[in-house]
Design a protein around this motif. Structure first.
Motif, PDB file in Angstrom:
ATOM      1  N   HIS A 182      29.395  25.359  11.960  1.00  0.00           N
ATOM      2  CA  HIS A 182      30.112  24.192  12.015  1.00  0.00           C
ATOM      3  C   HIS A 182      30.561  23.999  10.577  1.00  0.00           C
ATOM      4  O   HIS A 182      31.317  24.108  10.348  1.00  0.00           O
ATOM      5  N   ASP A 183      29.473  23.989   9.471  1.00  0.00           N
ATOM      6  CA  ASP A 183      29.721  23.591   8.175  1.00  0.00           C
ATOM      7  C   ASP A 183      29.104  24.556   7.275  1.00  0.00           C
ATOM      8  O   ASP A 183      29.599  24.823   6.179  1.00  0.00           O
ATOM      9  N   LYS A 186      31.351  24.878   3.773  1.00  0.00           N
ATOM     10  CA  LYS A 186      30.685  24.414   3.184  1.00  0.00           C
ATOM     11  C   LYS A 186      30.045  25.540   1.628  1.00  0.00           C
ATOM     12  O   LYS A 186      30.043  25.167   0.833  1.00  0.00           O
ATOM     13  N   HIS A 211      36.189  22.264   4.079  1.00  0.00           N
ATOM     14  CA  HIS A 211      35.532  22.931   4.453  1.00  0.00           C
ATOM     15  C   HIS A 211      35.653  22.918   6.250  1.00  0.00           C
ATOM     16  O   HIS A 211      35.410  24.270   6.441  1.00  0.00           O
ATOM     17  N   HIS A 236      35.701  19.403  13.628  1.00  0.00           N
ATOM     18  CA  HIS A 236      34.063  19.036  14.124  1.00  0.00           C
ATOM     19  C   HIS A 236      34.544  17.485  12.819  1.00  0.00           C
ATOM     20  O   HIS A 236      33.941  16.288  13.148  1.00  0.00           O
ATOM     21  N   HIS A 237      35.189  17.165  11.980  1.00  0.00           N
ATOM     22  CA  HIS A 237      35.830  16.204  11.965  1.00  0.00           C
ATOM     23  C   HIS A 237      37.037  15.690  11.707  1.00  0.00           C
ATOM     24  O   HIS A 237      38.158  14.533  11.844  1.00  0.00           O
ATOM     25  N   ASP A 265      27.449  15.326  14.588  1.00  0.00           N
ATOM     26  CA  ASP A 265      27.554  15.398  13.034  1.00  0.00           C
ATOM     27  C   ASP A 265      27.594  14.204  11.993  1.00  0.00           C
ATOM     28  O   ASP A 265      26.493  13.757  11.341  1.00  0.00           O
TER      29      ASP A 265
HETATM   30 FE   FE2 Z   1      31.745  19.066   8.142  1.00  0.00          FE
END
Ligand code: FE2
Length: 310
Positions: A182-183, A186, A211, A236-237, A265
């Motif tokens: 998911h990240d 980044k 990201h 996801h944010h 998260d």
């Molecule tokens: Fe994230």
């Protein structure tokens, strides 16, 4: 403190935060239990458990705190030394494999599922001791491993929550994989910005908030990935009230698997250490999220608290 107790243990004077059954029966009421009618209604409803707030009402019945009192570092009974040693090995192997897998795709390489498959199975099968250890390590992680360890901890949490929700094995493994990925966006942002201590400039904040889109672009190149993993990476944010990013989705626009990712998260981010903050206690993080049902799916927060506890 929020405490989850069997409905048979409720008594007058307790402050009821939530009754774990259909919202149609009790809505979003939070109340001090005073009347026989409410007591009867709770005892007769389909719920098995009630969440009470012991700071706002009485707490005579012995309940289990929603927090992970069973976390390995806090409770010597939570994990035997063999379990913890095994969990430590799984953790370090998994971080290494995840680093290889994510670094590869972030730099335009192929996604090698052979690297990730063994850890997906480990995460999906993780026992409570392993899960607890991941939280402990996640609190202590070194700066350069932040993204990998965060991703691994979110991944194991998503698997546990999926399991607790009764999702099938394929979906649990999909959640675990999505947590790992998911990240990934980044990894294309400099550590200077990601790990900056102090206030971010507007431009730096915008870079960090890019990201999910960066990650989505990376994952789009891998046709074999399930579309749900890409959706989770991109959204996801997002928060239920539309205050998240990048698309400011709200309510029903945010799918159930994305909601699972968001809750896990945020919970992991709150409870783990960052260069600029100490990790929150589990109970505090759950209570903070529970109070923000305009942003987080409250049922998922409750389930998360229950499966960490258990
Ligand atoms: Fe994230």
């Amino acid at each position: 403190m929020l405490t989850r107790i069997p409905k048979t243990a409720i008594e007058k004077g307790m402050f009821v935060e939530a009754v774990e059954c259909s919202e149609a029966l009790f809505g979003k009421r939070r109340f001090v239990l005073k009347s026989d009618a409410d007591l009867r209604a709770i005892r007769q409803c389909p719920a098995d458990f009630v969440v009470i707030n012991t700071a706002a009402g009485s707490a005579r019945a012995a309940g289990s705190p929603m927090a992970a009192g069973s976390r390995a570092g806090a409770d010597p009974h939570a994990a035997g030394s063999m379990d913890r040693a095994r969990a430590a090995v799984i953790m370090s192997d998994s971080v290494r494999a995840l680093r290889q897998g994510l670094t590869g795709i972030a730099t335009g390489g192929e996604l090698d599922m052979k690297l990730l498959a063994p850890i997906i199975a480990e995460m999906a099968d993780a026992d409570p001791a392993t899960t607890s250890l991941f939280f402990e390590v996640s609190r202590l992680k070194s700066k350069d491993e932040t993204t990998f360890q965060h991703s691994l901890a979110v991944s194991v949490l998503m698997g546990k929550l999926g399991d607790a929700l009764g999702l099938d094995r394929d979906t649990v493994e999909l959640l675990v994989l999505s947590g790992m990925l998911h990240d990934v966006g980044k990894l294309s942002i400099s550590n200077g910005i990601l790990q900056k201590q102090g206030k971010l400039t507007v431009a730096e904040r915008a870079t960090i908030q890019s990201h999910p889109r960066r990650g989505h672009q990376i994952l789009q190149k891998h046709a074999d990935l399930p579309p749900e993993a890409l959706e989770i990476c991109l959204h996801h944010h997002e928060y239920l009230d539309g205050s998240g990013y990048p698309a400011r989705l709200s309510g029903a626009e945010i799918g159930p698997l994305v909601r699972i990712a968001t809750v896990c998260d945020v919970f992991e981010a709150l409870t783990s250490a960052r260069p600029y903050k100490r990790g929150w206690k589990t109970a505090d993080a759950l209570a903070w999220m529970f109070d923000r049902d305009q942003q987080f799916d409250r049922k998922l927060v409750l389930r998360l608290g229950a499966c960490i506890d258990g």
